[in-house]
Design an enzyme around this catalytic site. Sequence first.
Site, PDB file in Angstrom:
ATOM      1  N   SER A  42     -11.283  -8.888   6.886  1.00 60.20           N
ATOM      2  CA  SER A  42     -12.458  -8.404   6.193  1.00 60.20           C
ATOM      3  C   SER A  42     -12.785  -9.407   5.103  1.00 60.20           C
ATOM      4  O   SER A  42     -11.878  -9.946   4.472  1.00 60.20           O
ATOM      5  CB  SER A  42     -12.155  -7.030   5.591  1.00 60.20           C
ATOM      6  OG  SER A  42     -13.325  -6.445   5.123  1.00 60.20           O
ATOM      7  N   GLU A  66      -9.730  -4.361  14.025  1.00 55.11           N
ATOM      8  CA  GLU A  66     -10.083  -5.211  12.901  1.00 55.11           C
ATOM      9  C   GLU A  66      -8.847  -5.938  12.363  1.00 55.11           C
ATOM     10  O   GLU A  66      -7.790  -5.348  12.219  1.00 55.11           O
ATOM     11  CB  GLU A  66     -10.686  -4.294  11.823  1.00 55.11           C
ATOM     12  CG  GLU A  66     -11.315  -4.994  10.686  1.00 55.11           C
ATOM     13  CD  GLU A  66     -10.471  -4.833   9.459  1.00 55.11           C
ATOM     14  OE1 GLU A  66     -10.092  -3.707   9.139  1.00 55.11           O
ATOM     15  OE2 GLU A  66     -10.172  -5.868   8.839  1.00 55.11           O
ATOM     16  N   ARG A 122      -0.043   1.369  13.073  1.00 52.37           N
ATOM     17  CA  ARG A 122      -0.878   0.322  12.471  1.00 52.37           C
ATOM     18  C   ARG A 122      -0.622   0.180  10.974  1.00 52.37           C
ATOM     19  O   ARG A 122      -1.239  -0.660  10.328  1.00 52.37           O
ATOM     20  CB  ARG A 122      -2.356   0.625  12.715  1.00 52.37           C
ATOM     21  CG  ARG A 122      -2.669   0.965  14.174  1.00 52.37           C
ATOM     22  CD  ARG A 122      -4.138   0.974  14.510  1.00 52.37           C
ATOM     23  NE  ARG A 122      -4.955   1.515  13.472  1.00 52.37           N
ATOM     24  CZ  ARG A 122      -6.165   1.080  13.186  1.00 52.37           C
ATOM     25  NH1 ARG A 122      -6.671   0.072  13.870  1.00 52.37           N
ATOM     26  NH2 ARG A 122      -6.881   1.635  12.246  1.00 52.37           N
ATOM     27  N   HIS A 123       0.205   1.008  10.410  1.00 51.51           N
ATOM     28  CA  HIS A 123       0.396   0.990   8.958  1.00 51.51           C
ATOM     29  C   HIS A 123       1.815   0.612   8.547  1.00 51.51           C
ATOM     30  O   HIS A 123       2.779   1.011   9.184  1.00 51.51           O
ATOM     31  CB  HIS A 123       0.054   2.355   8.368  1.00 51.51           C
ATOM     32  CG  HIS A 123      -1.409   2.654   8.351  1.00 51.51           C
ATOM     33  ND1 HIS A 123      -2.044   3.266   9.398  1.00 51.51           N
ATOM     34  CD2 HIS A 123      -2.359   2.400   7.426  1.00 51.51           C
ATOM     35  CE1 HIS A 123      -3.342   3.380   9.124  1.00 51.51           C
ATOM     36  NE2 HIS A 123      -3.560   2.862   7.937  1.00 51.51           N
ATOM     37  N   ARG A 142      -1.066  -7.695  11.953  1.00 43.16           N
ATOM     38  CA  ARG A 142      -2.004  -7.275  13.001  1.00 43.16           C
ATOM     39  C   ARG A 142      -2.355  -8.406  13.952  1.00 43.16           C
ATOM     40  O   ARG A 142      -2.474  -8.197  15.159  1.00 43.16           O
ATOM     41  CB  ARG A 142      -3.281  -6.739  12.358  1.00 43.16           C
ATOM     42  CG  ARG A 142      -3.029  -5.421  11.674  1.00 43.16           C
ATOM     43  CD  ARG A 142      -4.310  -4.843  11.144  1.00 43.16           C
ATOM     44  NE  ARG A 142      -4.045  -3.557  10.520  1.00 43.16           N
ATOM     45  CZ  ARG A 142      -4.986  -2.714  10.148  1.00 43.16           C
ATOM     46  NH1 ARG A 142      -6.250  -3.019  10.333  1.00 43.16           N
ATOM     47  NH2 ARG A 142      -4.669  -1.566   9.586  1.00 43.16           N
ATOM     48  N   GLU A 164       0.454   4.120   0.942  1.00 45.14           N
ATOM     49  CA  GLU A 164      -0.285   5.057   1.759  1.00 45.14           C
ATOM     50  C   GLU A 164       0.695   5.820   2.653  1.00 45.14           C
ATOM     51  O   GLU A 164       1.477   5.196   3.375  1.00 45.14           O
ATOM     52  CB  GLU A 164      -1.267   4.265   2.632  1.00 45.14           C
ATOM     53  CG  GLU A 164      -2.500   5.024   3.016  1.00 45.14           C
ATOM     54  CD  GLU A 164      -3.464   4.122   3.797  1.00 45.14           C
ATOM     55  OE1 GLU A 164      -4.287   4.672   4.532  1.00 45.14           O
ATOM     56  OE2 GLU A 164      -3.362   2.885   3.686  1.00 45.14           O
ATOM     57  N   ARG A 180       0.843  -1.198   0.000  1.00 44.81           N
ATOM     58  CA  ARG A 180       0.000   0.000   0.000  1.00 44.81           C
ATOM     59  C   ARG A 180       0.879   1.250   0.000  1.00 44.81           C
ATOM     60  O   ARG A 180       1.667   1.455   0.933  1.00 44.81           O
ATOM     61  CB  ARG A 180      -0.882   0.063   1.259  1.00 44.81           C
ATOM     62  CG  ARG A 180      -1.874  -1.049   1.404  1.00 44.81           C
ATOM     63  CD  ARG A 180      -3.109  -0.920   0.544  1.00 44.81           C
ATOM     64  NE  ARG A 180      -3.766  -2.224   0.460  1.00 44.81           N
ATOM     65  CZ  ARG A 180      -4.606  -2.690   1.382  1.00 44.81           C
ATOM     66  NH1 ARG A 180      -4.934  -1.957   2.408  1.00 44.81           N
ATOM     67  NH2 ARG A 180      -5.136  -3.902   1.257  1.00 44.81           N
TER      68      ARG A 180
END
Lengths: 575, 575
Positions: free
Chosen positions: A498, A495, A346-347, A549, A340, A338
């Site tokens: 998903s 979370e 958390r990233h 995670r 991002e 990613r």
Amino acid sequence: MADTPTEPKPAAQVPPAEGGEAAPAAPSKKGAKKAEAKAKKEAEKARKAAEREAAAAAAKAASAANDPAKANYGDITPTTKVDAERTYLRDLGEEHIDKVIKLRAWVQNTRPQSASIGFVELREERDWSIQGVMLANSEGTVSKQMVKWLGSLPLESFVLVEAKVVKPVEPVKSCKVSDYELQISRCYLIAPAPPVLGLGFAVANRAVASFEDEEQANDAEKVAEAGVAGLSLDALPNASLTTHLNNPAMHKRAPIQQAIADVRIAVRKLFSEYLDSKRFNQFEPPALIAASSEGGANVFSMPYFDKSAYLAQSPQFYKQMEIAGGRKRVYCIAPVFRAENSNTPRHMTEFTGLDLEMEIEEHYHEVRDTLEAVLLYIFRGLKERCAEQIELVRTAYPSEDFLLPEPGKEVRLTFAEGQKLLREEGPEEFRNVSDDEDMSTPQEKALGALIKEKFKTDFYVLDKFPEGARPFYAREDPENRKLTNSYDFFMRGQEILSGGQRIHLPDELEARLRTKGIDPQSPGIKEYVDVFRSAGVPPHGGGGIGLDRVVAWYLNLPSVHLTSYYPRTPKRLLP
Amino acid sequence: MADTPTEPKPAAQVPPAEGGEAAPAAPSKKGAKKAEAKAKKEAEKARKAAEREAAAAAAKAASAANDPAKANYGDITPTTKVDAERTYLRDLGEEHIDKVIKLRAWVQNTRPQSASIGFVELREERDWSIQGVMLANSEGTVSKQMVKWLGSLPLESFVLVEAKVVKPVEPVKSCKVSDYELQISRCYLIAPAPPVLGLGFAVANRAVASFEDEEQANDAEKVAEAGVAGLSLDALPNASLTTHLNNPAMHKRAPIQQAIADVRIAVRKLFSEYLDSKRFNQFEPPALIAASSEGGANVFSMPYFDKSAYLAQSPQFYKQMEIAGGRKRVYCIAPVFRAENSNTPRHMTEFTGLDLEMEIEEHYHEVRDTLEAVLLYIFRGLKERCAEQIELVRTAYPSEDFLLPEPGKEVRLTFAEGQKLLREEGPEEFRNVSDDEDMSTPQEKALGALIKEKFKTDFYVLDKFPEGARPFYAREDPENRKLTNSYDFFMRGQEILSGGQRIHLPDELEARLRTKGIDPQSPGIKEYVDVFRSAGVPPHGGGGIGLDRVVAWYLNLPSVHLTSYYPRTPKRLLP
């Protein structure tokens, strides 16, 4: 070596460069003063280092000159031979008492006691350490020079040791192997460490003090100061993550880091193990893809010969292609990317996905239940197989036992039920949350706390997410088009998964794309829809688990960066 | 869904685009004529398709109108319910005779016999197929309309079937399950296939006819022609790899492709299994690295926020970092990337490396022997676990059994011995090969043939490569500096592994870098050397195995592209 598959040719084989690392911050107002102080310190440091080196050289020369034990220590040579039985610390038992063994270890600590007695802590692997003692003797097989040499070995040097296993007077508290001790008869230096470590072993094994980059400069200064003063590095305060990652060998030698690594690999293995037993087929999705422009914001792109290539953000399309290709039930463990620019605990820009996809026979809950079962298998497996590792991690990062629902009492709320709980029993600010909008992270955490209180579990499922919160490929609930057949899974209110049922019919997929405002003929989308048009594709669903995670939240770590072997963030590509 | 780890947010979630695919070739001289003929054909095709559709619609209307069996077939609906016991073909036995079962399968073939009898081949997975028969009866539970409907189902549609298991009059040769037959009582269409497949099942299951891109247009034309003429696609000649890959669902449904996939995953699992049993620690190397400019020629680079990132060409540096970090013995299974513009059956831009690295206690042959042992474990394991798959692949790609040396008689020649063999017994052109220069691919193949003849093995090791043929990190033979402690492994005369002992002492590494003309202070190199300076690193060695090659050469496939799930080449990023 004509053309090696995985080891490139000499010219091409070059390890990572510093190109990707952020430059140090510009000097502050106090820069000049600081620089002066620094220069002074550096000079002092250099002087002390020179003194130390001279002393060491003198000692070496003196010791070599007239030492009856000369052949029993020193730098290893190609002719050095130690014939004693190779024994591992974890295998040491009463049967070894008074036996002479051979081992290879890192010098974890040295404690010279007198001219003729020296102690050393030897670490073989992770936290497997033992006390060694060296006693100069009258026969001359161990000399005072030899004892001195042992005491002068830089910490974290790697040595070959011959020693007799004995019982210590009392258990050695500072070592994991406390019931035995080694009387060292020979010791050779295989690979030296530097006089001062960039990160000491004890500090490496404590909790990371800070995740801010700026802290690193302070750490380095403290280490340098301690080095100059000849202080033990153990006395230093905890170090920042940057200091840890800039000293990868020492960061990785820390038992808690190795314990986290063990837990991570255990999760991977438990995931495979369970799915293999359920007749899932593993497969490998590609990292290089011809991605669409639409996902452009968070996607890494690069020149690819005369075209462009992108790095996969998820194996979603490929999992579905495997189902279209008749593989029935599939899983993969692969890196995803990613682009991002998020600098949070958390990233990361590269992480590992544990993904599965399977045919649905009657109802999409078959998939939800499979995902739930594989995660429960993982959690129960960790508790059983990694009890020692979990305890080790807790010495630095305290955590409560990860609470699981009792078998048959799994907690599955609908999204609407979750929101209702928040409205009715949650904090003031969530009194008006809507059933049609996605949850925020604070909402998730508040709900997690409520659920833990109510159901005594850290693991639960939210099912039936609203249509607006899900991507175009999520299948709507045939009985209520405002909802989708999809779910998120949570650990300690955060979370980790998903998933849901996907649309398997091309016409339905096209209609949904239009509803979502995406042109079914747009590049990338067209090829995706075409797969479902090219042959009959069974109904299917799946989910993606974030490995980083799962490890972080299971162990209650403050950041996913601690779970990764080589964390990648917008600011870090090294080591 | 606050921020999903592996499934991106709706907007970002878009499957791969066609951006990366090569544009079709420019029209040739005969272009105009061809285009005219094509337009004519297209028109004819469209007319026939319209006819077919009209006929189907009419049939559907007529059948629905007055059909006592109406509820027993047709498109599946949310209320469709079949309660019979779900049974898998692989579990079918005598105990099922006369029982009514339920299954879900692809329509592999239809053979209408008369107005009241129709046959269908149903494929449940891979090559597990069974014959279904539908007989119109006087009670009206199966009608003639229903039989007709069954016969009209497009091939590769996915259906739900209720049927009684019976014994066929004689074994059904065309199906894998030949001793049983299904008397279909109900049948529902879950997902339809198109009227004409882009790649028929039988053709997908044959050898790829060509690896040239140009062939694809011809294939498509032939398929279209067959479609217009209503001919069986099975009668078509073998298709090109491009046609296969452009029809991923059908390519993947081919049992031989699934068998290759099974063998690939078995190799991965056998690799892990063996190393896990030998106390190796798995780890994950990064794909994104801050690479040096020196490996620039073959490295993919991309913008990375305000910097540049590169894709790993091998996990070499990271394997060594794990050893420096005290992990003792490590392995990884990860994608690696080469930006090499080579369009050969042996090259891809993304492939999977099976890599290991371990401490050396006494001699680097510990590593060589471990690599040899893991490969022998893989080869023996494949023979045992994948016998069925190997046989399946042979129906398309014939191969002789992969010959292994007898236990204890492993073939390990030195590089010099290999060259001597070539000079003395090899083809004319290799009479003058030198002991100081690396081998070419033709030399390797010639040597492979000689070794197979002499030692009756397809698997062997060449040890002690000359210094000039190895990268800077390869450790020299202390007894002969012209040689290195390194080896390559071969399968059927083709290299699949390269490895050796690495330099673990920073001063030696720097000296070697200078000899090789590389500045030890250059970006990337400095950070690499620093790791060995930061703490004592034990002697170590390892090797990298090319998974794609192991699978291809073991099965004697004409190209590594057939072993990959989604092969990536300079010309291909799709699907």
